[in-house]
Design a protein around this motif. Structure first.
Motif, mmCIF file in Angstrom:
data_model
loop_
_atom_site.group_PDB
_atom_site.id
_atom_site.type_symbol
_atom_site.label_atom_id
_atom_site.label_comp_id
_atom_site.label_asym_id
_atom_site.label_seq_id
_atom_site.Cartn_x
_atom_site.Cartn_y
_atom_site.Cartn_z
ATOM 1 N N SER A 145 0.903 -1.088 0.015
ATOM 2 C CA SER A 145 0.050 -0.007 -0.011
ATOM 3 C C SER A 145 0.982 1.345 -0.015
ATOM 4 O O SER A 145 0.473 2.147 -0.803
ATOM 5 N N ARG A 191 -5.347 7.366 2.630
ATOM 6 C CA ARG A 191 -5.019 6.532 3.787
ATOM 7 C C ARG A 191 -5.987 6.491 4.756
ATOM 8 O O ARG A 191 -6.097 5.625 5.530
ATOM 9 N N LEU A 217 -7.929 3.410 3.805
ATOM 10 C CA LEU A 217 -7.096 2.091 4.180
ATOM 11 C C LEU A 217 -7.375 1.752 5.766
ATOM 12 O O LEU A 217 -7.381 0.787 6.286
ATOM 13 N N SER A 218 -7.222 2.983 6.500
ATOM 14 C CA SER A 218 -6.827 2.661 8.126
ATOM 15 C C SER A 218 -8.165 2.058 8.525
ATOM 16 O O SER A 218 -8.224 1.350 9.622
ATOM 17 N N CYS A 266 -10.825 0.376 6.805
ATOM 18 C CA CYS A 266 -10.925 -0.953 6.538
ATOM 19 C C CYS A 266 -9.766 -2.012 7.048
ATOM 20 O O CYS A 266 -10.240 -3.077 6.700
ATOM 21 N N LYS A 275 -7.294 -3.166 5.634
ATOM 22 C CA LYS A 275 -6.804 -3.874 4.507
ATOM 23 C C LYS A 275 -5.949 -3.039 3.505
ATOM 24 O O LYS A 275 -5.912 -2.062 3.589
ATOM 25 N N PRO A 276 -5.039 -4.063 2.860
ATOM 26 C CA PRO A 276 -4.302 -3.302 1.816
ATOM 27 C C PRO A 276 -5.174 -3.049 0.621
ATOM 28 O O PRO A 276 -6.296 -3.425 0.421
ATOM 29 N N TYR A 277 -4.742 -1.716 0.060
ATOM 30 C CA TYR A 277 -5.278 -1.458 -1.033
ATOM 31 C C TYR A 277 -6.048 -2.171 -2.194
ATOM 32 O O TYR A 277 -7.171 -2.272 -2.671
ATOM 33 N N ILE A 332 -9.436 -4.230 -1.047
ATOM 34 C CA ILE A 332 -10.453 -3.389 -0.838
ATOM 35 C C ILE A 332 -11.743 -3.478 -1.639
ATOM 36 O O ILE A 332 -11.490 -3.877 -2.888
#
Length: 279
Positions: free
Chosen positions: A4, A32, A35-36, A38, A40-42, A45
């Protein structure tokens, strides 16, 4: 597969040539933040993850305009990932943008403008900054980057080299603005190129310093006020005096005509208020 962090860095490096730094910083913050939330890495998603995040933002009290800007960021980011073959699916593609709130721009009355000027009466720099906002309608970042060489005193015009959208434009200014800006410049004893210097006189004034001034102004005047409020005040005054929207659009540096049409609606609103007062 890129991490990410690596993907965001590559996205930044490839986009900074065509986007304003402040815009790109806002986009990175939105990515960011998502992502924070969720966790999860991008590339993992999903559309459902994004819908959950949008609901979370609404529950936290984010305005539709703010959410829309965050969605613009994610749209551009994931479109980039697909275009660059970093990902083979776009989780944002099926999500519609929230509709804009139908609100008129907030602006100051003549009495409030007079009050604001009075608050800056004894401070040459503050008064010059306020007059520049009122007379030109420029954006905060445009003012802080303005250089003395950008001003043509004989013609009373300023060249805004690269405003929002990377487009140069010319804006005029009033005799009153000229008087106060010259008074501030004559009080200085330096050879820095910027029109407005920071509190230490070592470089261009920081936008945050001006925003801090406006926090104090709000308490004194009793209404919300920001540099953008003065931009609205500038545009509203010209709209009410009958300036064609096409001319107003050029002065404001609007890329999209629909932005300027806000002032056409405001003009109609003001006319109705005047009618109600007389009837």
């Amino acid at each position: 597969m890129l991490t990410s962090e690596a993907c965001i860095k590559q996205f930044w490096n490839d986009q900074h040539f065509r986007l304003e730094k402040t815009t790109l910083e806002g986009y990175e913050t939105a990515i960011r933040q998502m992502l924070s939330y969720c966790e999860k890495p991008y590339n993992e998603i999903t559309t459902l993850d994004l819908r959950d995040w949008l609901i979370h933002l609404e529950e936290k009290g984010y305005k539709k305009g703010s959410i829309k800007k965050k969605m613009f960021a994610l749209r551009l980011f994931y479109h980039y990932c697909v275009e660059e073959d970093i990902m083979n699916h776009n989780p944002v593609k099926s999500i519609s943008l929230p509709k804009d709130e139908d609100r008129l721009p907030q602006y100051l009355t003549p009495e409030q403008v007079t009050h604001l000027r009075h608050l800056c009466y004894s401070n040459l720099k503050k008064r010059a900054v306020i007059e520049m906002f009122i007379a030109t309608g420029i954006r905060l970042r445009e003012l802080t980057r303005m250089k003395i060489e950008d001003i043509n005193w004989n013609e009373r015009i300023i060249t805004i080299p690269k405003g929002k959208g990377k487009k140069e434009r010319i804006v005029p200014f009033t005799h009153q603005c000229e008087e106060h800006v010259k008074a501030y410049l004559e009080s200085r004893n330096d050879d820095f190129p910027f029109v407005f210097l920071d509190r230490y006189g070592k470089g261009a004034i920081d936008p945050r310093s001006i925003q801090h001034w406006f926090e104090a102004f709000r308490n004194e005047i009793g209404v919300f006020i920001s540099p953008h409020t003065l931009r609205h005040t500038f545009a509203t005054k010209l709209a009410m005096k009958g300036m064609p929207l096409s001319h107003l659009q050029v002065l404001l540096g609007h890329v999209k005509t629909r932005d300027t049409h806000l002032y056409a609606r405001l003009h109609s609103h003001a006319q109705k208020q005047m009618y109600d007062e007389w009837m």
